[in-house]
Design a protein around this motif. Structure first.
Motif, short mmCIF file in Angstrom:
data_model
loop_
_atom_site.label_atom_id
_atom_site.label_comp_id
_atom_site.label_asym_id
_atom_site.label_seq_id
_atom_site.Cartn_x
_atom_site.Cartn_y
_atom_site.Cartn_z
N UNK A 77 16.89 30.38 48.40
CA UNK A 77 17.69 29.08 47.73
C UNK A 77 18.40 28.66 48.85
N UNK A 78 18.32 26.76 48.85
CA UNK A 78 18.98 25.81 50.69
C UNK A 78 20.09 25.82 49.90
N UNK A 79 21.38 25.94 50.07
CA UNK A 79 22.25 24.88 50.07
C UNK A 79 23.47 24.39 51.08
N UNK A 80 23.12 22.76 50.95
CA UNK A 80 23.87 22.57 51.81
C UNK A 80 23.85 22.88 53.97
N UNK A 81 23.02 21.68 54.15
CA UNK A 81 22.54 21.74 55.92
C UNK A 81 23.60 21.17 56.16
N UNK A 82 23.33 21.23 58.26
CA UNK A 82 24.12 19.98 58.76
C UNK A 82 24.44 18.47 58.97
N UNK A 83 25.08 18.16 58.87
CA UNK A 83 24.72 16.37 59.03
C UNK A 83 24.12 16.60 59.81
N UNK A 84 23.71 15.59 59.61
CA UNK A 84 22.38 14.77 60.78
C UNK A 84 20.47 15.95 60.31
N UNK A 85 20.67 16.86 60.23
CA UNK A 85 19.21 17.36 60.29
C UNK A 85 18.97 17.75 58.71
N UNK A 86 17.99 17.47 58.94
CA UNK A 86 16.84 17.75 58.05
C UNK A 86 16.12 19.04 58.09
N UNK A 87 16.19 19.72 57.07
CA UNK A 87 15.70 21.95 57.42
C UNK A 87 14.16 21.72 57.27
N UNK A 88 13.21 20.07 56.75
CA UNK A 88 12.22 20.93 56.83
C UNK A 88 11.67 19.99 58.04
N UNK A 89 10.82 21.43 58.47
CA UNK A 89 10.04 21.50 59.39
C UNK A 89 7.91 21.40 59.55
N UNK A 90 7.66 21.46 60.14
CA UNK A 90 5.91 21.50 59.88
C UNK A 90 5.68 23.17 59.67
N UNK A 91 6.54 23.69 59.72
CA UNK A 91 6.51 24.95 59.43
C UNK A 91 5.57 25.33 57.58
N UNK A 92 6.67 24.09 56.63
CA UNK A 92 5.68 24.44 55.70
C UNK A 92 4.48 23.15 54.80
N UNK A 93 3.61 23.95 54.17
CA UNK A 93 2.82 23.29 53.55
C UNK A 93 3.05 22.13 52.88
N UNK A 94 3.86 22.04 52.19
CA UNK A 94 3.96 21.30 51.29
C UNK A 94 5.34 21.14 50.75
N UNK A 95 5.52 20.05 50.09
CA UNK A 95 7.19 19.99 48.84
C UNK A 95 6.87 19.23 47.97
N UNK A 96 7.59 19.93 47.15
CA UNK A 96 7.39 19.79 45.76
C UNK A 96 8.99 19.22 44.61
N UNK A 97 8.78 18.52 44.26
CA UNK A 97 10.30 17.82 43.61
C UNK A 97 10.62 19.54 41.69
N UNK A 98 11.92 19.48 41.78
CA UNK A 98 12.38 19.90 40.39
C UNK A 98 13.59 18.56 39.91
#
Length: 271
Positions: A77-98
């Motif tokens: 579980x991820x909650x909050x991250x530093x301002x201006x930083x998107x932790x989604x990087x190329x190590x992920x294979x895909x994104x999903x939404x719920x």
């Protein structure tokens, strides 16, 4: 397959309005959080059944939307991250939404907004997008596919229009035919509350099935990237509705080369 799963509260079956369900002090906030978390758990069941091996759940609701005590133990579980930083990087294979909702001022959408109910429109190089579109554009820039989303029916149409082939699940329908562009904040929020919901049990069944299909498809099909990604340089324009003491206004930001960069650049007044 490593998944990045963005979550939000307004697109969940049984979350009936913003005032009583989605704010920090809302009387039904705890129940809303439970409903979202159980939809997430249903999606996790489906993702893992389909072949996912690592899942990051991102709590994307402003006042919090996930109950860690009942969250599936197989995820992080991820909650909050530093301002201006998107932790989604190329190590992920895909994104999903719920639990995703449609963009601001969408007809027949339930609890539609973009970042807040103050927004009338949010665009990148003239392309009108919502919260789904913000992350989808960032994912596309980083080469990560968008494979699944659940929420209200207007959201599913929005997602399918932006990301060809994405697997979607509808759990409720907005019933207001108006955009609400001309309404002040409180009236706009109320105008997007009318809706029809699936039972929460049925919604979870459909989410589990759709999540499983999405991962299986992603392993065998080439889909999930935006076909016509905006080209640099980039400009964001945000049109805001008037308040009791503030006029309607437009904010903007620019970046010479990056969608992620422009979306995380502080906004300025367009005058």
């Amino acid at each position: 397959m490593k998944l990045y799963v963005m979550t939000d509260l307004e697109g969940v079956a049984g979350v009936l309005d913003s005032e009583n369900w989605c704010q920090h002090s809302s009387k039904h906030k705890d129940l809303a959080v439970e409903l979202l978390t159980r939809e997430v758990n249903a999606a996790v069941d489906g993702f893992i059944e389909g072949g996912a091996t690592e899942i990051m759940i991102v709590d994307g609701h402003g006042s919090g939307g996930i109950n860690p005590a009942i969250l599936d133990p197989r995820v992080q579980l991820m909650r909050w991250y530093p301002a201006g930083l998107l932790p989604l990087d190329s190590s992920y294979d895909a994104v999903a939404w719920v639990g995703q909702h449609a963009k601001a001022c969408t007809k027949y959408a339930h609890l539609a907004h973009t970042q807040s109910m103050w927004t009338i429109d949010f665009s990148v190089n003239g392309l009108s997008i919502g919260e789904f579109g913000r992350l989808a554009l960032c994912a596309a820039e980083r080469g990560v596919r968008c494979i699944f989303g659940s929420g209200d029916e207007a959201f599913t149409r929005e997602a399918q229009a932006l990301v060809p082939g994405i697997e979607t699940v509808c759990v409720k329908w907005g019933t207001s035919p108006d955009t609400g562009e001309e309404l002040p904040f409180a009236e706009y929020r109320r105008s997007k509350a009318p809706g029809i919901h699936l039972s929460v049990v049925k919604a979870r069944e459909l989410i589990r099935e759709g999540a499983c299909r999405a991962v299986k498809r992603a392993m065998n099909e080439d889909f999930g990237l935006i076909a016509d990604l905006p080209k640099p340089p980039y400009r964001v324009d945000v049109k805001l509705r008037a308040g009791d003491d503030t006029p309607a206004r437009t904010l903007y930001a620019t970046h010479p080369s990056s969608i992620v960069g422009v979306l995380y650049t502080p906004l300025e007044s367009a005058g």
